[in-house]
Design a protein around this motif. Structure first.
Motif, PDB file in Angstrom:
ATOM      1  N   PHE A  90       0.850  -1.192   0.000  1.00  0.00           N
ATOM      2  CA  PHE A  90       0.000   0.000   0.000  1.00  0.00           C
ATOM      3  C   PHE A  90       0.884   1.239   0.000  1.00  0.00           C
ATOM      4  O   PHE A  90       1.743   1.394   0.871  1.00  0.00           O
ATOM      5  CB  PHE A  90      -0.862  -0.058   1.270  1.00  0.00           C
ATOM      6  N   GLY A  91       0.745   2.093  -0.954  1.00  0.00           N
ATOM      7  CA  GLY A  91       1.533   3.332  -1.015  1.00  0.00           C
ATOM      8  C   GLY A  91       2.918   3.150  -1.600  1.00  0.00           C
ATOM      9  O   GLY A  91       3.701   4.102  -1.654  1.00  0.00           O
ATOM     10  N   ASP A  92       3.238   1.935  -2.030  1.00  0.00           N
ATOM     11  CA  ASP A  92       4.581   1.685  -2.562  1.00  0.00           C
ATOM     12  C   ASP A  92       4.783   2.488  -3.856  1.00  0.00           C
ATOM     13  O   ASP A  92       3.939   2.445  -4.745  1.00  0.00           O
ATOM     14  CB  ASP A  92       4.734   0.182  -2.842  1.00  0.00           C
ATOM     15  N   PRO A  93       5.911   3.220  -3.928  1.00  0.00           N
ATOM     16  CA  PRO A  93       6.106   4.039  -5.138  1.00  0.00           C
ATOM     17  C   PRO A  93       6.376   3.197  -6.384  1.00  0.00           C
ATOM     18  O   PRO A  93       6.261   3.697  -7.497  1.00  0.00           O
ATOM     19  CB  PRO A  93       7.304   4.919  -4.788  1.00  0.00           C
ATOM     20  N   LYS A  94       6.751   1.907  -6.183  1.00  0.00           N
ATOM     21  CA  LYS A  94       7.072   1.066  -7.359  1.00  0.00           C
ATOM     22  C   LYS A  94       5.933   0.115  -7.714  1.00  0.00           C
ATOM     23  O   LYS A  94       5.572  -0.044  -8.880  1.00  0.00           O
ATOM     24  CB  LYS A  94       8.325   0.233  -7.036  1.00  0.00           C
ATOM     25  N   ASN A  95       5.428  -0.590  -6.679  1.00  0.00           N
ATOM     26  CA  ASN A  95       4.436  -1.629  -6.941  1.00  0.00           C
ATOM     27  C   ASN A  95       3.262  -1.486  -5.959  1.00  0.00           C
ATOM     28  O   ASN A  95       3.118  -2.259  -5.030  1.00  0.00           O
ATOM     29  CB  ASN A  95       5.115  -3.004  -6.776  1.00  0.00           C
ATOM     30  N   PRO A  96       2.440  -0.487  -6.177  1.00  0.00           N
ATOM     31  CA  PRO A  96       1.449  -0.153  -5.145  1.00  0.00           C
ATOM     32  C   PRO A  96       0.249  -1.100  -5.135  1.00  0.00           C
ATOM     33  O   PRO A  96      -0.219  -1.531  -6.186  1.00  0.00           O
ATOM     34  CB  PRO A  96       0.998   1.251  -5.541  1.00  0.00           C
ATOM     35  N   LEU A  97      -0.213  -1.359  -3.900  1.00  0.00           N
ATOM     36  CA  LEU A  97      -1.474  -2.073  -3.731  1.00  0.00           C
ATOM     37  C   LEU A  97      -2.590  -1.017  -3.707  1.00  0.00           C
ATOM     38  O   LEU A  97      -2.444   0.016  -3.076  1.00  0.00           O
ATOM     39  CB  LEU A  97      -1.461  -2.807  -2.380  1.00  0.00           C
ATOM     40  N   VAL A 126       0.382   6.681  -8.836  1.00  0.00           N
ATOM     41  CA  VAL A 126      -0.241   6.616 -10.160  1.00  0.00           C
ATOM     42  C   VAL A 126       0.817   6.365 -11.237  1.00  0.00           C
ATOM     43  O   VAL A 126       0.576   5.635 -12.206  1.00  0.00           O
ATOM     44  CB  VAL A 126      -1.092   7.881 -10.456  1.00  0.00           C
ATOM     45  N   ARG A 127       2.007   6.931 -11.012  1.00  0.00           N
ATOM     46  CA  ARG A 127       3.070   6.715 -12.007  1.00  0.00           C
ATOM     47  C   ARG A 127       3.534   5.262 -11.954  1.00  0.00           C
ATOM     48  O   ARG A 127       3.777   4.631 -12.981  1.00  0.00           O
ATOM     49  CB  ARG A 127       4.232   7.687 -11.775  1.00  0.00           C
ATOM     50  N   ALA A 128       3.664   4.751 -10.727  1.00  0.00           N
ATOM     51  CA  ALA A 128       4.075   3.350 -10.581  1.00  0.00           C
ATOM     52  C   ALA A 128       3.053   2.424 -11.226  1.00  0.00           C
ATOM     53  O   ALA A 128       3.401   1.445 -11.903  1.00  0.00           O
ATOM     54  CB  ALA A 128       4.226   3.001  -9.103  1.00  0.00           C
ATOM     55  N   LEU A 129       1.781   2.757 -11.035  1.00  0.00           N
ATOM     56  CA  LEU A 129       0.730   1.920 -11.614  1.00  0.00           C
ATOM     57  C   LEU A 129       0.803   1.963 -13.139  1.00  0.00           C
ATOM     58  O   LEU A 129       0.638   0.943 -13.816  1.00  0.00           O
ATOM     59  CB  LEU A 129      -0.646   2.409 -11.134  1.00  0.00           C
ATOM     60  N   MET A 216      -3.019   5.925   3.697  1.00  0.00           N
ATOM     61  CA  MET A 216      -3.691   5.503   4.929  1.00  0.00           C
ATOM     62  C   MET A 216      -4.770   6.521   5.310  1.00  0.00           C
ATOM     63  O   MET A 216      -5.853   6.139   5.775  1.00  0.00           O
ATOM     64  CB  MET A 216      -2.638   5.359   6.045  1.00  0.00           C
ATOM     65  N   ASP A 217      -4.520   7.807   5.091  1.00  0.00           N
ATOM     66  CA  ASP A 217      -5.569   8.814   5.340  1.00  0.00           C
ATOM     67  C   ASP A 217      -6.754   8.561   4.422  1.00  0.00           C
ATOM     68  O   ASP A 217      -7.910   8.685   4.808  1.00  0.00           O
ATOM     69  CB  ASP A 217      -5.037  10.237   5.078  1.00  0.00           C
ATOM     70  N   GLN A 218      -6.402   8.208   3.172  1.00  0.00           N
ATOM     71  CA  GLN A 218      -7.482   7.924   2.211  1.00  0.00           C
ATOM     72  C   GLN A 218      -8.329   6.755   2.697  1.00  0.00           C
ATOM     73  O   GLN A 218      -9.558   6.795   2.650  1.00  0.00           O
ATOM     74  CB  GLN A 218      -6.887   7.564   0.846  1.00  0.00           C
TER      75      GLN A 218
END
Ligand code: PEP
Ligand code: MG
Length: 915
Positions: A90-97, A126-129, A216-218
């Protein structure tokens, strides 16, 4: 809210590696959460996630909208588990959940609460995705959807009324115009990127707050929005309508996202394992290629039909889906409503639930499942499978075929949409739910067709008052379709040939411009839309049973209806009679399964002989009255004989004259003059008598047995007419079982007085005729004193029949004729749960009934007891009457099948929860 403190388990996980929940935990996990766990348990492909149970929702509202302190840590741990199962962070800049957050109550409340998708997206992820999916367009499309949804749902930016503009929709429309495209899916990544920025600016402008970048706030924003949505207006209205207690609360399921919008090997859809409009077998539903879940339900793009094209478009995914559908039907032993996503050819299950269905489908499916060996007859009859009131739909009108053919010939067929809710509905076009409500408030008999591009849960109140619903967009599982079916309304959706201009108030079909207020007709069986009204005709069941112009075997539904009703009669113990005053009504009721007449209101019969009746009332001497009564006697005798013949040996309860006499007299001067002329008397004497008879409180005045006590000659005439008719019909070779009923008894002496007259008269008739018949004399129990003194009354009366219309009126002190203006306010403000004149007020009226039953049977153990107030056809009240140990209920002919089913359901419910 006692359950809130009982369980301290605040998070239930599910995922490929197992689950700590299952379908039995529905009360805790909500339907959605429990079924996600159950699907995981039986090995179906479900993306990992966790459910925060309903106990947290109740805690939230009990503790000033705060959470249990330990919840944060539990959610953190559950998120870590999801990350491990999905191999993303979650929140990972490369491979986000990314996750979704959905509501789910114990009972499904479709579209009433909120959902947030794509949680975890921000300017970095969004860029990672985009990189991970090799699809920049997909990533920014997801992001702009998320920002929009977050704004609408979490930050409460949804339009509040019909004048309000949705800022996101406006920006989206503007962007499509600039890009020169028609559909959202045609927008390029660049456009979507711009939209994200514009959406965020709109949020800042309207709320003064920045869109939260921290995932996490989201997530917490979304969780709170879901719990908050339990108390939104539409959820409250829905709960009130469907009797869902607000204490239940909703659960919240957080689940890893899978994507139906990664490309053309992806799709999203909703499927039904059988048709839920008519109940025919075979998987069907809507899907959209390269789209995300809400696109299908929101009705923004017109979806494709699974049964028509999914097999050729995606053969492997189709096979997986079919297999999953079969497994689920076998597992749940019921038709399932599935939500799925196809991500790169693999089907993922996001939800399954027992499908909502029309009354038609409910009957067909229940009977078919028994015949397929999946469920027992008893199970088929449960209220969960067929809510008794839903039988109404089988008794609903269809268009007169000749009138419809004529409309087609005259070129009045305007368009063809999707048939989403069966039934014929002609009415005036109404374009806004709020206008529909207002029109209904001004005239509750107004017939409206609510015509919308698509409906949303905000339209619920308007839909409720409309006769039919017509939408331009959406498929068979769009909001309009689901809600209309559940409400039992005729509904046509996806009528794309229709162009609606809300501002101009017009609906255009090709070159035909219609205006709000113009009449149209929709056929919810076929999806056709016609100009102007078309004559309606009764249902197939009515045609077979009543009109007899259709053979049972020519009908799809009738044989199943008949089979079901035969099972009903095997199970129920409560008798079902009808309230009827005419032979035709009585015959209809027999066709619906009535076992006798529980109430014949003799005053209704006088409407055909009103002059003679008025002469009797106007007479100011015994002699005059007896002269008029002598004229009435043959009419009454013939009317009763007609009923006895129609009922063919079934019991016929005939009530002596009940209402205040002045109700029958003409009030207007002109009418009084005409009557004076016909009776050969002076208008002054009529006016004087009318004035004499006027009462300030007629419902509490000289009515019921009080009339027969003061004017015994009336009771004598009625008793003679009944007994003579009975003797006559018996001589014709037809069995007769008259039950003579005295109304509005409060004192045993009132009954004793009337019974003496009845029995004396009967003895005279028997002597004159040299024969005898069996008959009973009993009483209505419709004033509180009669329930309390039931033992004294039962010492003389052979049967009781609860007149719950008057018993409710006199117990509550609420006039049955004057309560309409405040009852809606009472219900909407939760002062009382139901309309007490429709559903028995168990705590008040119900307790008096219980007293009446107990005390009555104490003095006469075999006392036969029924009910003939309007409540006798209300399923909840029928179940209550069963519990009280009544012998029968009596209701209007068209409610007889409903009462029969409810009576069977009462037995089944009792067996499931032994006392
Ligand atoms: C009743 O009061 O419930 C009843 C059946 O009688 P009526 O409606 O005719 O007063
Ligand atoms: Mg009454």
């Amino acid at each position: 809210m006692a359950t809130a403190v009982k369980t301290k388990k605040y998070v239930f996980s599910f995922g490929p590696n197992g689950t700590d929940g299952d379908a039995s935990l529905r009360d805790l996990l909500g339907g959605k959460g429990a079924n996600l766990a159950e699907m995981t348990r039986i090995g179906l492909p479900v993306p990992a996630g966790f459910t925060i149970p309903t106990t947290v929702c109740t805690y939230y509202y009990d503790h000033d909208r705060t959470y249990p302190p330990e919840l944060r840590g539990l959610v953190d741990a559950a998120m870590t588990k999801v990350e491990q199962e999905m191999g993303t962070t979650f929140g990972d800049p490369k491979n986000p959940l990314l996750v979704s957050c959905r509501s789910g109550a114990r009972e499904s409340m479709p579209g009433m609460m909120d959902t947030v998708l794509n949680i975890g997206l921000n300017d970095t992820t969004v860029r990672a995705l985009a990189e991970a999916s090799h699809n920049e367009r997909f990533a920014y499309d997801s992001f702009r959807r998320f920002v929009q949804m977050y704004g609408d749902v979490v930050l409460d930016m949804k339009p509040k009324d019909k004048e309000d503009v949705d800022p996101f929709e406006a920006l989206l429309d503007a962007k499509k115009k600039v890009a020169g495209v028609q559909y959202d899916s045609e927008l390029q990544a660049g456009h979507l990127k711009e939209l994200v920025t514009e959406f965020k600016a709109a949020i800042k402008k309207q709320t003064g707050e920045d869109f939260p970048e921290d995932p996490m706030d989201q997530l917490w924003g979304a969780i709170s929005a879901v719990f908050e949505s339990w108390m939104n207006d539409r959820a409250i209205v829905y709960r009130r309508d469907y009797g869902i207690p607000s204490e239940w609360g909703t659960a919240t399921s957080v689940q890893a996202m899978v994507f139906g919008n990664l490309g053309d090997d992806c799709a999203t859809g909703v499927a039904l394992t059988r048709d839920v409009a008519l109940g025919t077998p075979g998987m069907n539903g809507d899907y959209l290629i390269n789209a995300q879940g809400e696109d299908v339900v929101a009705g923004i793009r017109r979806p494709q039909r699974i049964e028509e094209s999914l097999q050729s478009a995606m053969p492997e995914a189709y096979a997986q889906l079919l297999d999953i559908g079969q497994k689920l039907e076998l597992h749940y032993k019921d038709v399932q409503d599935l939500e799925f996503t196809i991500q790169r050819g693999k089907v993922w299950m996001l939800q399954t639930r027992n499908a909502k269905r029309t009354g038609f489908a409910a009957v067909r499916i229940a009977v078919d499942l028994v015949n397929e060996g999946l469920i027992s007859k008893t199970e088929a009859l449960t209220a969960r499978r067929i809510p008794a009131d839903d039988l109404n739909q089988l008794l609903r009108p269809i268009y007169d075929p000749a009138a419809k053919r004529r409309a087609q010939k005259e070129g009045r067929l305007l368009a063809q949409g999707i048939n989403a809710g069966p039934g014929a509905a002609s009415g005036q076009i109404c374009l806004h739910a709020a206008d529909a409500e207002e029109a209904w408030r001004n005239d509750p008999h107004v017939e409206l067709i609510l015509v919308r591009r698509e409906t949303s849960p905000e339209d619920l109140r308007g839909m409720r008052v409309a006769k039919g619903i017509l939408t331009a967009f959406g498929g068979a599982s769009s909001h309009a379709a689901l809600v209309s079916r559940q409400m039992g309304k005729s509904c046509v959706v996806g009528c794309s040939a229709m162009d609606i201009d809300y501002h101009a108030g017009t609906v255009t079909f090709d070159d035909k411009v219609l205006h709000a207020g113009d009449f149209i007709s929709i056929d919810g069986f076929t999806g056709e839309v016609f100009l102007e009204q078309i004559e309606e005709r009764p249902s197939e069941v009515i045609r077979v049973l009543i009109q007899k112009d259709l053979k049972p075997e020519q009908s799809e539904i009738y044989p199943r209806y008949a089979q079901l009703m035969s099972w009903v009669d095997e199970v129920r113990r409560l008798g079902v009679r009808t309230n009827a005053d005419e032979p035709e009504q009585a015959s209809e009721a027999i066709a619906f399964g009535a076992e006798g007449i529980g109430l014949c209101r003799t005053e209704h019969m006088f409407f055909h002989h009103i002059d003679e009746f008025r002469e009797m009332i106007l007479a100011d001497s015994l002699e005059g009255r007896e002269q008029a009564l002598a004229k009435l006697l043959p009419f009454q005798r013939e009317d009763f004989a007609g009923l006895f013949r129609a009922m063919q040996g079934r019991p016929v309860t005939i009530r002596l004259l009940d209402p205040p006499l002045h109700e029958f007299l003409p009030q207007a001067a002109q009418e009084q003059q005409q009557l004076a002329k016909r009776l050969g008397t002076s208008v002054e004497s009529i006016a004087r008598r009318v004035e004499e008879l006027e009462e300030l409180n007629p419902m509490l005045g000289h009515r019921g047995c009080r009339v027969g006590i003061v004017y015994p000659e009336i009771t004598r005439m009625q008793a003679r007419a009944i007994i003579e008719a009975a003797c006559q019909v018996q001589q014709e070779g037809v069995d007769v079982r008259p039950e003579i009923m005295v109304p509005l008894v409060g004192f045993a002496n009132e009954f004793i007085d009337q019974e003496r007259i009845i029995r004396q008269t009967a003895a005279e008739v028997f002597k004159e005729q040299g024969g005898a018949i069996d008959f009973q004399v009993g009483t209505m129990i419709e004033v509180p004193r009669a329930t309390v003194c039931a033992d004294q009354i039962a010492a003389h009366a052979e049967f009781f029949s609860f007149g719950t219309n008057d018993l409710t009126q006199t117990t509550l002190g609420i006039s049955r004729d004057d309560y309409a203006p405040f009852i809606t306010h009472f219900r909407e403000n939760d002062i009382i749960p139901n309309d007490p004149f429709q559903t028995i007020d168990r705590d008040g009226v119900g307790e008096l009934m219980r007293t009446g039953v107990q005390r009555g049977r104490k003095s006469r153990a075999d006392l036969k007891i029924g009910i003939c107030g309007e409540h006798g056809g209300d399923p909840q009240s029928v179940m209550f009457c069963h519990q009280l140990g009544l012998n029968y209920v009596s209701c209007s002919p068209y409610r007889v099948p409903i009462a029969r089913l409810a009576a069977a359901q009462a037995v089944i419910a009792e067996e499931k929860t032994p006392s």
